[in-house]
Design a protein around this motif. Sequence first.
Motif, short mmCIF file in Angstrom:
data_model
loop_
_atom_site.label_atom_id
_atom_site.label_comp_id
_atom_site.label_asym_id
_atom_site.label_seq_id
_atom_site.Cartn_x
_atom_site.Cartn_y
_atom_site.Cartn_z
N LEU A 22 -16.43 -29.99 13.70
CA LEU A 22 -15.44 -29.68 14.72
C LEU A 22 -15.36 -30.80 15.74
N GLU A 23 -16.49 -31.32 16.16
CA GLU A 23 -16.52 -32.40 17.14
C GLU A 23 -15.78 -33.64 16.61
N LEU A 24 -16.00 -33.95 15.35
CA LEU A 24 -15.32 -35.09 14.75
C LEU A 24 -13.82 -34.85 14.63
N THR A 25 -13.44 -33.62 14.31
CA THR A 25 -12.03 -33.28 14.18
C THR A 25 -11.32 -33.42 15.52
N GLU A 69 -6.16 -34.09 7.67
CA GLU A 69 -5.98 -32.73 7.20
C GLU A 69 -6.83 -31.75 8.00
N SER A 70 -8.01 -32.16 8.41
CA SER A 70 -8.87 -31.27 9.20
C SER A 70 -8.22 -30.92 10.53
N VAL A 71 -7.54 -31.91 11.15
CA VAL A 71 -6.81 -31.63 12.39
C VAL A 71 -5.70 -30.62 12.12
N LEU A 72 -4.98 -30.81 11.00
CA LEU A 72 -3.90 -29.89 10.65
C LEU A 72 -4.44 -28.50 10.36
N GLN A 73 -5.56 -28.41 9.67
CA GLN A 73 -6.15 -27.11 9.40
C GLN A 73 -6.51 -26.39 10.70
N LEU A 74 -7.03 -27.15 11.65
CA LEU A 74 -7.45 -26.56 12.92
C LEU A 74 -6.27 -26.07 13.74
N ARG A 75 -5.20 -26.86 13.79
CA ARG A 75 -4.08 -26.56 14.68
C ARG A 75 -2.90 -25.88 13.99
N SER A 76 -2.53 -26.41 12.81
CA SER A 76 -1.28 -25.97 12.19
C SER A 76 -1.35 -24.55 11.65
N ALA A 77 -2.49 -24.17 11.10
CA ALA A 77 -2.59 -22.82 10.50
C ALA A 77 -2.30 -21.72 11.52
N LEU A 130 0.92 -35.10 16.63
CA LEU A 130 2.09 -34.79 15.80
C LEU A 130 3.12 -35.92 15.83
N ILE A 131 3.30 -36.51 16.99
CA ILE A 131 4.25 -37.63 17.09
C ILE A 131 3.79 -38.77 16.19
N GLN A 132 2.50 -39.08 16.24
CA GLN A 132 1.98 -40.16 15.40
C GLN A 132 2.11 -39.81 13.92
N LEU A 133 1.91 -38.54 13.58
CA LEU A 133 2.03 -38.12 12.18
C LEU A 133 3.48 -38.23 11.71
#
Length: 245
Positions: A22-25, A69-77, A130-133
């Motif tokens: 989590l800290e790395l994400t 993907e880990s960032v997306l899993q944390l936020r997007s879901a 998200l802007i960077q993505l």
Amino acid sequence: MTAKTDIRNSKSKSRALKGTRLELTLAAEQVFAVKGLQGATLREIREQAGQRNESVIHYHFGSREAIVESVLQLRSAPVDARRTEMLDQARAASNGMPLSTEQISRCCLMPLAELLLDGSSPPGHYMRFLIQLRVDRAVWRQFRGLYGLGLEACLAALRNCKPYMPVQIVDQRFISVMDMQVNGLAALEQIQHAQGSAFRYDDARVRIEDLIATGAAMFDAPLSPAVLAALDKSTEQVRKDEGGG
């Protein structure tokens, strides 16, 4: 190993987002938001997370794409789940009629805005991430169809309420509204970081409501004579290409 293979391997590990992972994400979200997906280095992410072990990112993720993907899993879901909930509520209230553009614009924006309005946790960096993505199309395409299904449902609702408007215009306006809304939220996120405890949530809500209203107005804008002429020219060219003429 390809990026998609890396992503599948990250899923197979099935580690819950806690502790070091989590800290790395969270560190990656911040560094990517500031430096860009390609500009950020794995070392910067590791140092932002306070990790000295140089192999820690490889151990937990294996690749840059897996961290994204880990960032997306944390936020997007959770955002997607909230969008689905809001769409279901809007459909229930519409009694079978197509949703209004205001309802669709609200369903697009509010699940993200709620991340900013949740004062119970430190401000994040997801809007700027998200802007960077969205700018890095090569990486964005790898995750298209895996995340953002709530947005796909919003686009389907917009097409349904605008059956008389060319689909290419509906789709183009949807992208434009999303760009406008995400950029607006990213600006608010930056202000939130800069102001800290002085951040005025009431003022933020005014800006968010205006972003929703502006999005609806963009959806509803009439087609100008110039747009219609350009559409006619484009359609005619497609017919010539298909006819080989």
